[in-house]
Motif scaffolding. Structure first.
Motif, PDB file in Angstrom:
ATOM      1  N   MET A   1      30.488 -19.077  -8.320  1.00  0.00           N
ATOM      2  CA  MET A   1      31.081 -17.998  -9.098  1.00  0.00           C
ATOM      3  C   MET A   1      31.162 -16.722  -8.268  1.00  0.00           C
ATOM      4  N   ARG A   2      32.059 -15.846  -8.657  1.00  0.00           N
ATOM      5  CA  ARG A   2      32.199 -14.535  -8.012  1.00  0.00           C
ATOM      6  C   ARG A   2      31.422 -13.513  -8.854  1.00  0.00           C
ATOM      7  N   ILE A   3      30.371 -12.983  -8.269  1.00  0.00           N
ATOM      8  CA  ILE A   3      29.482 -12.066  -8.976  1.00  0.00           C
ATOM      9  C   ILE A   3      29.564 -10.699  -8.331  1.00  0.00           C
ATOM     10  N   THR A   4      29.632  -9.659  -9.148  1.00  0.00           N
ATOM     11  CA  THR A   4      29.556  -8.292  -8.623  1.00  0.00           C
ATOM     12  C   THR A   4      28.265  -7.650  -9.087  1.00  0.00           C
ATOM     13  N   GLU A   5      27.498  -7.162  -8.123  1.00  0.00           N
ATOM     14  CA  GLU A   5      26.270  -6.427  -8.392  1.00  0.00           C
ATOM     15  C   GLU A   5      26.561  -4.935  -8.275  1.00  0.00           C
ATOM     16  N   VAL A   6      26.349  -4.202  -9.353  1.00  0.00           N
ATOM     17  CA  VAL A   6      26.575  -2.761  -9.367  1.00  0.00           C
ATOM     18  C   VAL A   6      25.221  -2.078  -9.186  1.00  0.00           C
ATOM     19  N   GLY A   7      25.000  -1.554  -8.002  1.00  0.00           N
ATOM     20  CA  GLY A   7      23.719  -0.934  -7.684  1.00  0.00           C
ATOM     21  C   GLY A   7      23.015  -1.711  -6.589  1.00  0.00           C
TER      22      GLY A   7
END
Length: 319
Positions: A1-7
């Motif tokens: 999966m394509r995951i975006t971590e904000v921070g």
């Protein structure tokens, strides 16, 4: 999966390390100028506890300082910014507008209510927002508390739980919102009494830690408070325990401390702890990760991983 971590603080980089380890492609976004360096340093620090090649993990990670660009093709967004309600509202307004319309939006907040964070969001965005609160360090400890807001959809909760399991997590869905959720409330209750005992001169910080690691720690690593007391009651179980020892326990509740974290108390606790353990964060973290990995490996070897049924426990007991 394509995951975006904000921070890209400690929690964000810990998540990044774990997700890359489980084969996900991770984009990390943060306005900090040293973003790439911070991510690389954190992944290299955490990778050994997963017995992973940090270069292989970093090959799955890219850094993108622009928030909207970072979330544009994400299948999951995880946010771990400061515990600032207004900031989180602003972040999720931007994330909701830029991320795909079906992407669940997870916040790692340690105590803010998802209903409050979603207050100003459109219904379609609020339906995708939920708390997925990890226990630190996320790359090792399996718990994630899932908490729905008053407009969170069932579908978003289910997708989030499935995603978390794909990263080796044990998601526990709370039945309703409560400040601090469950694990931090338990931790706060124990720490309040720990502070009281140290402040009153009963034990030092290091001695109190020995009490916990030599009793409650291993006990609760194999069975939580309810199971422990259920077994402590003998064949009569928890009912027998509470009927016979409950009155004394209730009397102790009334005697528990209620300390104030005033400047003097904070200084005394901090100084004693620093004297006992030093301030080498990297070395202490490495030692912690090594010890927690050993405990988790032992749990797994004993068949204790996530939720266990009575049938599974009885099967393990007869081996």
């Amino acid at each position: 999966m394509r995951i975006t971590e904000v921070g890209a603080g400690t929690i964000g980089v810990s998540w990044t390390t774990l997700l890359a380890f489980h084969g996900h492609d991770v984009t990390v976004t943060d306005p900090r100028k040293d973003l790439a360096e911070a991510v690389a340093t954190g992944v290299r620090q955490f990778a050994p506890s997963l017995r992973a090649d940090p270069d292989a993990l970093l090959a799955r990670v890219r850094c993108e300082p622009d928030l909207e660009t970072a979330v544009a093709d994400a299948e999951i967004v995880q946010e771990q910014g400061p515990e600032d309600l207004d900031l989180k509202r602003s972040l999720f307004a931007r994330i909701g507008a830029a991320a795909p319309a079906t992407t669940p939006l997870l916040t790692s907040t340690s105590g803010l209510m998802p209903t409050d964070i979603a207050r100003d969001l459109d219904d379609a965005v609020a339906a995708r927002l939920l708390v997925a609160h990890p226990f630190n360090p996320p790359h090792l400890l399996p718990l994630v508390e899932i908490v729905a807001g008053d407009r969170t959809s069932r579908a978003s909760l289910d997708v989030a739980a499935e995603f978390l399991r794909s990263a080796g997590k044990d998601p526990v869905e709370l039945h309703r919102e409560v400040s601090g959720f469950v694990a931090n409330r338990l931790q706060s209750a124990l720490f309040r009494e720990a502070v009281s005992l140290v402040r009153d001169g009963v034990v030092s910080p290091a001695e109190l830690d020995r009490v916990v690691t030599g009793s409650l720690g291993p006990r609760w690593a194999t069975g939580g408070p309810f199971l422990s007391f259920h077994l402590g009651g003998g064949p009569g179980g928890l009912r027998h325990m509470l009927e016979h020892l409950g009155p004394g326990m209730a009397r102790r509740w009334a005697d528990l401390g209620n300390p104030s974290l005033d400047a003097g108390t904070v200084d005394a606790l901090s100084s004693a702890t620093e004297q006992a353990y030093g301030d080498d964060y990297a070395a202490l973290t490495t030692a912690r990760d090594r010890a927690e990995t050993a405990v988790l490996s032992a749990r797994q070897a004993a068949g204790i991983a996530g939720e266990q049924t009575a049938e599974q426990m009885n099967s393990e007991a007869t081996r």
